[in-house]
Design a protein around this motif. Structure first.
Motif, PDB file in Angstrom:
ATOM      1  N   SER A  50       0.845  -1.195   0.000  1.00 15.05           N
ATOM      2  CA  SER A  50       0.000   0.000   0.000  1.00 15.05           C
ATOM      3  C   SER A  50       0.874   1.236   0.000  1.00 15.05           C
ATOM      4  N   VAL A  51       0.297   2.328  -0.524  1.00 17.50           N
ATOM      5  CA  VAL A  51       0.977   3.622  -0.601  1.00 17.50           C
ATOM      6  C   VAL A  51      -0.041   4.710  -0.301  1.00 17.50           C
ATOM      7  N   LEU A 102       6.198  -0.152   7.890  1.00 20.34           N
ATOM      8  CA  LEU A 102       5.526   1.068   7.463  1.00 20.34           C
ATOM      9  C   LEU A 102       6.591   2.158   7.399  1.00 20.34           C
ATOM     10  N   TYR A 103       6.902   2.614   6.194  1.00 17.95           N
ATOM     11  CA  TYR A 103       7.922   3.642   6.021  1.00 17.95           C
ATOM     12  C   TYR A 103       7.269   5.023   5.997  1.00 17.95           C
ATOM     13  N   SER A 104       7.865   5.962   6.691  1.00 21.31           N
ATOM     14  CA  SER A 104       7.461   7.367   6.660  1.00 21.31           C
ATOM     15  C   SER A 104       8.497   8.132   5.846  1.00 21.31           C
ATOM     16  N   LEU A 105       8.032   8.943   4.883  1.00 18.18           N
ATOM     17  CA  LEU A 105       8.933   9.655   3.986  1.00 18.18           C
ATOM     18  C   LEU A 105       8.692  11.157   4.033  1.00 18.18           C
ATOM     19  N   ASP A 106       9.781  11.911   3.932  1.00 15.45           N
ATOM     20  CA  ASP A 106       9.731  13.360   3.811  1.00 15.45           C
ATOM     21  C   ASP A 106       9.959  13.706   2.342  1.00 15.45           C
ATOM     22  N   TYR A 128       3.774   7.581   2.726  1.00 15.92           N
ATOM     23  CA  TYR A 128       3.788   6.381   3.561  1.00 15.92           C
ATOM     24  C   TYR A 128       3.728   5.164   2.646  1.00 15.92           C
ATOM     25  N   VAL A 129       4.636   4.231   2.868  1.00 13.67           N
ATOM     26  CA  VAL A 129       4.734   3.037   2.031  1.00 13.67           C
ATOM     27  C   VAL A 129       4.790   1.812   2.929  1.00 13.67           C
TER      28      VAL A 129
END
Length: 602
Positions: free
Chosen positions: A416-417, A435-439, A425-426
């Motif tokens: 999911s994205v 669950l990856y958090s991205l800036d 969020y990926v």
């Protein structure tokens, strides 16, 4: 569309000379080269290049399964927010997506079993029905504007085998678009468009709907149970004998008993730098406020696609190049995705403005998002099962990569994205769920800011207020084996440390929401989340109340009537929660969730 539909449709148009149909863990590799569209010089050139590309790309189909005739299209579902009544759960606010149910607060419009029905939300009665007379086999979906509805019925996507021979017409059919008058709650057919191909998807801006259709050449392909040499030779002769018109999809529009027919003119067709010759995409534009349908003013490209994303002023369609599986290379295809951008005028046909190419494959429409003039794209590589988020910007007719963060979930794939403003969020999964958090605030320097490892996975991420996300998917054991539907509440206030605040698990359960976000209702006025869930005990709706950091109240909703079918959707109108099945609508008090009425559909 299922999670496997590796994204987006492909479409792009550059005008053709006038003619007629007669005639971050590892170093980043170099970015995929920018892609551009090339116009055909003439109809003769179009015909020559289509033949050559089709012959090169065609692969004899595998043996047809015994149940091929029973295979159906994936279905889709609905819900979202808007004042005193909810709408469909869409990716971008204000851009509607087709689904099996719609409401404008006064009425609920449903489509099932080839019949459109209208339910009055005040009297809680069915006021009218319309047998749509569909020939397309796919589950119809609907869009609504004012007193008109636009029904879309998919007519393609599976092989059609003649009973008296081994001849087949692969991956084609006739799809339908119907304009229906809803005045007075009694639906009435105004106009019907029937055209070659399958419906990929559609997006509605205001009263204008853009419908994307993909078609295949209209001539028989020899088909054998085994790819014997003589069958392959016959396949190739089919391309040699076919006239240009075989590649150009046709249609007919019926209004008031009169039928007009047409065929795509080669002057409306453009191509990318490489293509298969086995598919044609076209985008149709229909105004729901009109009194009749036209031909949709089509624009077309020799390409194929899987899903569609739209921003407020742009339409994106992507092609994952799965058609490149040739006879000489059955083991794999290029690990890239072509993306095309069209600007959307208030009315009329889309205008091609740019195209590009990224490494890897996309999961679905949520893998793309436009923000502050940039397109963010999440992909998974088929070569090493590593994922990335790339940022593209339009420049001189190209979607050029300006930044990327790579190495997400190596050995896993994206499940999911969700992109929300400058954040992303990926979720990747194999045995656990990072669950990856991205800036993404600096497009040239996207970066991972945090990671949360938990069991199971989220197949969809739903924003539920500031710095809160709901993940809907499957819980899993330590080996990665799914064990039941799970709903997780995440706190993403700190980008460096996303947290799971609470979780609700339905052991052995499954939900449409895992593959189709339209099945989710989030009603922020009362912090209510509703989704269909089926397990050994019930096949109804699961309602969860989000209170602070907790999923505080869980209620299973199911009608007392029998033979209603599974719960498909949930809507809010005023103080009533409507749960929709194919057999009827359950009306519940929004505050107490007690049943107040059942409206059986006739």
């Amino acid at each position: 569309m299922s999670r496997r539909s590796w994204l987006l449709a492909t479409l792009a148009v550059v005008p053709l000379a006038a003619c007629t149909a007669s005639g971050p863990t590892e170093p980043r590799p170099a970015a995929a080269p920018a892609l551009k569209l090339v116009a055909f010089d003439s109809c003769a050139q179009l015909e020559k290049e289509l033949r050559a590309a089709a012959e090169k790309s065609y692969v004899a189909p595998p043996p047809m399964p015994d149940n091929a005739r029973a295979l159906g299209a994936d279905s889709a579902r609905a819900s979202e927010i808007g004042g005193e009544f909810s709408g469909t759960n869409v990716q971008e606010v204000g851009i509607d997506e087709p689904d099996i149910v719609k409401t404008d607060g006064r009425r609920i419009v449903t489509v099932s079993g080839g019949v459109l029905r209208v339910v009055d939300t005040v009297t809680r009665t069915q006021t009218g029905r319309l047998d749509l007379g569909l020939q397309a086999y796919g589950e119809p979906k609907v869009l609504v504007a004012g007193d008109h509805a636009l029904v879309l019925a998919d007519g393609g996507g599976r092989p059609m085998l003649r009973e008296d021979s081994r001849i087949m017409r692969p991956f084609n059919g006739r799809s339908e678009v119907l304009l229906v008058d809803l005045t007075g709650g009694t639906p009435r057919l105004l106009s019907r468009y029937r055209g070659d191909g399958r419906v990929v998807d559609a997006r509605q801006h205001g009263s204008v709907a853009r419908v994307v259709i993909s078609s295949s050449p209209d001539f028989p392909f020899p088909y054998g149970r085994e790819p014997e040499p003589e069958n392959v030779m016959q396949d190739e002769r089919s391309f040699e004998r076919a006239p240009l018109e075989s590649w150009l999809p046709g249609w007919e529009v019926t209004t008031g008993g009169a039928t007009a027919k047409g065929r795509l003119d080669c002057s409306a067709v453009s191509r990318p730098e490489s293509f298969s010759g086995l598919s044609m995409l076209r985008v149709l534009s229909f105004d729901l406020n009109a009194t009749a349908l036209g031909d949709g003013d089509p624009v077309a490209v020799v390409a194929d696609g899987d899903a569609v994303y739209s921003s407020a002023d742009g339409l994106y369609i992507a092609n994952n190049q799965g058609w490149r599986l040739t006879r000489a290379d059955r083991a794999g295809v290029p690990d890239t995705t072509d993306i095309y951008r069209f600007s959307l005028p208030p009315a009329g046909r889309p205008i091609y403005v740019a195209s590009g190419k990224v490494s890897g494959r996309l999961l679905n429409q949520y893998s793309m998002s436009e923000w502050d003039g940039h397109l963010r794209v999440a992909t998974t590589s088929m070569t090493d099962d590593a994922s990335a988020v790339r940022v593209l910007r339009e420049k001189d007719g190209k979607l050029a990569e300006v930044g990327a963060v790579e190495g997400l979930g190596r050995g896993e794939r994206i499940y999911s994205v969700r992109f929300i403003g400058p954040r992303g969020y990926v979720v990747t999964f194999r045995e656990t769920d990072p669950l990856y958090s991205l800036d993404l605030a600096d497009p040239s320097k996207p970066r991972v800011t945090g990671e949360l490892k938990i069991t199971g996975y989220s197949a969809h991420l739903q924003p539920v207020g500031e710095n809160r996300l709901i993940g809907i998917g499957q819980e899993a054991d330590t080996r990665g084996v799914p064990t039941g539907t799970q709903v997780s509440l995440f706190d993403v206030t700190d980008p460096a440390a996303p947290r799971r605040l609470d979780q609700h698990v339905v052991a052995g359960g499954s939900s449409e929401a895992e593959s189709d976000p339209h099945a989710i209702l989030w009603w922020p006025a009362s912090n209510l989340l509703v989704l269909p869930v089926a397990d050994a005990k019930s096949d109804g709706a699961l309602a969860l109340q989000i209170t602070g950091d907790r999923l505080a109240q869980t209620t299973r909703l199911a009608p007392t009537a029998k033979d209603t079918g599974p719960m498909r959707r949930a809507l809010v109108v005023g103080d009533v929660l409507w749960s929709v099945t194919d057999g009827g609508l359950l009306a519940s008090n929004l505050s107490t969730l007690d049943q107040v009425a059942w409206v059986g559909l006739k």
